[in-house]
Scaffold this motif. Structure first.
Motif, PDB file in Angstrom:
ATOM      1  N   SER A 106       0.815  -1.211   0.000  1.00  0.00           N
ATOM      2  CA  SER A 106       0.000   0.000   0.000  1.00  0.00           C
ATOM      3  C   SER A 106       0.844   1.254   0.000  1.00  0.00           C
ATOM      4  N   SER A 107       2.121   1.161   0.392  1.00  0.00           N
ATOM      5  CA  SER A 107       3.006   2.319   0.364  1.00  0.00           C
ATOM      6  C   SER A 107       4.402   1.860  -0.039  1.00  0.00           C
ATOM      7  N   ASP A 108       5.172   2.804  -0.559  1.00  0.00           N
ATOM      8  CA  ASP A 108       6.501   2.463  -1.059  1.00  0.00           C
ATOM      9  C   ASP A 108       7.491   2.341   0.094  1.00  0.00           C
ATOM     10  N   ALA A 109       8.628   1.704  -0.194  1.00  0.00           N
ATOM     11  CA  ALA A 109       9.629   1.479   0.856  1.00  0.00           C
ATOM     12  C   ALA A 109      10.975   1.161   0.235  1.00  0.00           C
ATOM     13  N   TYR A 110      12.015   1.250   1.078  1.00  0.00           N
ATOM     14  CA  TYR A 110      13.337   0.795   0.680  1.00  0.00           C
ATOM     15  C   TYR A 110      13.326  -0.735   0.567  1.00  0.00           C
ATOM     16  N   PRO A 111      14.162  -1.288  -0.326  1.00  0.00           N
ATOM     17  CA  PRO A 111      14.328  -2.751  -0.303  1.00  0.00           C
ATOM     18  C   PRO A 111      14.955  -3.183   1.012  1.00  0.00           C
ATOM     19  N   GLN A 112      14.536  -4.316   1.542  1.00  0.00           N
ATOM     20  CA  GLN A 112      15.012  -4.759   2.856  1.00  0.00           C
ATOM     21  C   GLN A 112      16.492  -5.115   2.849  1.00  0.00           C
ATOM     22  N   GLU A 113      16.924  -5.807   1.803  1.00  0.00           N
ATOM     23  CA  GLU A 113      18.334  -6.173   1.682  1.00  0.00           C
ATOM     24  C   GLU A 113      18.820  -5.807   0.285  1.00  0.00           C
ATOM     25  N   PRO A 114      19.022  -4.517   0.029  1.00  0.00           N
ATOM     26  CA  PRO A 114      19.381  -4.091  -1.327  1.00  0.00           C
ATOM     27  C   PRO A 114      20.783  -4.542  -1.711  1.00  0.00           C
ATOM     28  N   PRO A 115      20.982  -4.882  -2.973  1.00  0.00           N
ATOM     29  CA  PRO A 115      22.330  -5.202  -3.431  1.00  0.00           C
ATOM     30  C   PRO A 115      23.150  -3.931  -3.540  1.00  0.00           C
ATOM     31  N   ASP A 116      24.445  -4.062  -3.714  1.00  0.00           N
ATOM     32  CA  ASP A 116      25.317  -2.919  -3.919  1.00  0.00           C
ATOM     33  C   ASP A 116      25.085  -2.389  -5.327  1.00  0.00           C
ATOM     34  N   VAL A 117      24.528  -1.188  -5.438  1.00  0.00           N
ATOM     35  CA  VAL A 117      24.231  -0.621  -6.759  1.00  0.00           C
ATOM     36  C   VAL A 117      25.252   0.434  -7.170  1.00  0.00           C
ATOM     37  N   SER A 118      26.333   0.535  -6.419  1.00  0.00           N
ATOM     38  CA  SER A 118      27.328   1.574  -6.712  1.00  0.00           C
ATOM     39  C   SER A 118      27.995   1.371  -8.066  1.00  0.00           C
ATOM     40  N   GLN A 119      27.999   0.125  -8.567  1.00  0.00           N
ATOM     41  CA  GLN A 119      28.656  -0.154  -9.840  1.00  0.00           C
ATOM     42  C   GLN A 119      27.666  -0.320 -11.000  1.00  0.00           C
ATOM     43  N   VAL A 120      26.399  -0.017 -10.764  1.00  0.00           N
ATOM     44  CA  VAL A 120      25.421  -0.114 -11.855  1.00  0.00           C
ATOM     45  C   VAL A 120      25.760   0.922 -12.920  1.00  0.00           C
ATOM     46  N   ALA A 121      25.874   0.461 -14.164  1.00  0.00           N
ATOM     47  CA  ALA A 121      26.276   1.350 -15.254  1.00  0.00           C
ATOM     48  C   ALA A 121      25.139   2.282 -15.661  1.00  0.00           C
ATOM     49  N   ASP A 122      25.504   3.430 -16.217  1.00  0.00           N
ATOM     50  CA  ASP A 122      24.507   4.323 -16.795  1.00  0.00           C
ATOM     51  C   ASP A 122      23.738   3.601 -17.901  1.00  0.00           C
ATOM     52  N   ALA A 123      22.520   4.034 -18.125  1.00  0.00           N
ATOM     53  CA  ALA A 123      21.802   3.573 -19.306  1.00  0.00           C
ATOM     54  C   ALA A 123      22.563   4.072 -20.531  1.00  0.00           C
ATOM     55  N   GLU A 124      22.660   3.231 -21.546  1.00  0.00           N
ATOM     56  CA  GLU A 124      23.408   3.612 -22.747  1.00  0.00           C
ATOM     57  C   GLU A 124      22.458   4.112 -23.819  1.00  0.00           C
TER      58      GLU A 124
END
Length: 302
Positions: free
Chosen positions: A46-64
């Motif tokens: 019913s409401s948004d939230a942070y993921p409980q155990e988020p992966p490390d997204v620091s290395q996610v590449a920009d959209a190309e």
């Protein structure tokens, strides 16, 4: 399991809370996707939230950025949400705006975006009210200079003071997760010019290999049996518990069987198998009355 389904309240600002490193943090979030026309709630949360155990997204590449055809869905010249009409731009060329960015996360993860793709909060994507879908844009945090290139494939945020809604990964890059919002500059990118500067591949080969994922068209109602089992996919969820709860709800509302197909960490809730293509429209109508008007046809192998 408790049923958390509730009627979506138009215009309501939702609050999502999560535990982050032992500190309680609260953020304001917006309901990005347009509300359903039915009386049911489209989302399991019913409401948004942070993921409980988020992966490390620091290395996610920009959209190309790459040249893509406009999506068949999500690009009506005009559309209305909560009594307000929005006008979709015919072209993103030269778009350059400053405003407030928010972000959306767990509630929408695994559900269809406005152009029919599946929202993945761990990719560099975003929602915008008027840019054509898809559009590539550079979003820069005006307070710290951080930037990310995102692919806009969704509609929102539907609050006049917001310019763009970022995925969890993009918001992490810009360092606005804990603040909930941030001051940003949004600049549309010309994919051909960007590819030329990068010395990249030709746009024609890029389009051929990387067309956007779109919902499959409904099978024609010819009354004949099909060679492969037919299913109507209602949602793709990241939580098995949420998928089971949705399955239970659908089994109680429909006279058709419901299954969960699990692949790549997503739990796809599908109605079927249907006996023939003539059942597609009646079952789709039942789903729409239950608040699920985004169901699309898949075969038994999907």
């Amino acid at each position: 399991m408790k049923a958390w389904w509730s009627v979506l309240c138009a215009g309501l600002l939702l609050a999502g809370c999560a535990s982050d490193g032992g500190n309680r943090v609260t953020k304001e979030v917006t309901d990005t996707a347009a509300p359903d026309s039915g009386t049911g709630e489209r989302y399991a949360m019913s409401s948004d939230a942070y993921p409980q155990e988020p992966p490390d997204v620091s290395q996610v590449a920009d959209a190309e950025p790459r040249s893509e055809p406009r999506s068949r869905a999500g690009n009506k010249s005009n559309y209305e949400v909560w009594g307000k009409t929005y006008h979709v731009l015919s072209d993103s060329s030269g778009y350059d705006r400053r405003g407030t960015a928010s972000w959306y996360g767990k509630k929408f993860h695994g559900y269809a975006t406005s152009n029919g793709e599946i929202y993945d909060m761990y990719k560099m994507s975003a929602a915008h009210r008027t840019l054509p879908l898809p559009t590539y844009a550079r979003v820069t945090n005006l307070d710290n200079g951080r930037s990310a290139i995102v692919r806009v494939n969704d509609r929102g945020p539907f609050h006049s003071e917001r310019e763009i809604d970022l995925s969890y990964a993009a918001a992490a890059r810009l360092d606005i997760l804990d603040h909930g919002t941030g001051r940003v500059r949004v600049e549309a990118i010309d994919p051909e010019a960007w590819q030329a500067r990068q010395g990249g591949e030709s746009t024609s080969s890029s389009v051929a290999r990387q067309r956007p994922v779109e919902p499959r068209p409904a099978a024609q109602d010819d009354g004949r049996d099909t060679s492969a089992p037919i299913y109507l996919q209602v949602a793709a969820l990241g939580s098995p518990d949420n998928a089971e709860a949705l399955k239970d709800r659908l089994e109680g509302a429909l006279s058709q069987p419901v299954r969960i197909a699990s692949t790549a960490g997503l739990y796809r809730v599908q109605v079927g198998p249907l006996k023939h293509a003539g059942q597609v429209d009646p079952v789709r109508g039942q789903l729409s009355r239950e608040g699920f008007d985004k169901a699309f046809v898949v075969n038994g192998a999907d």
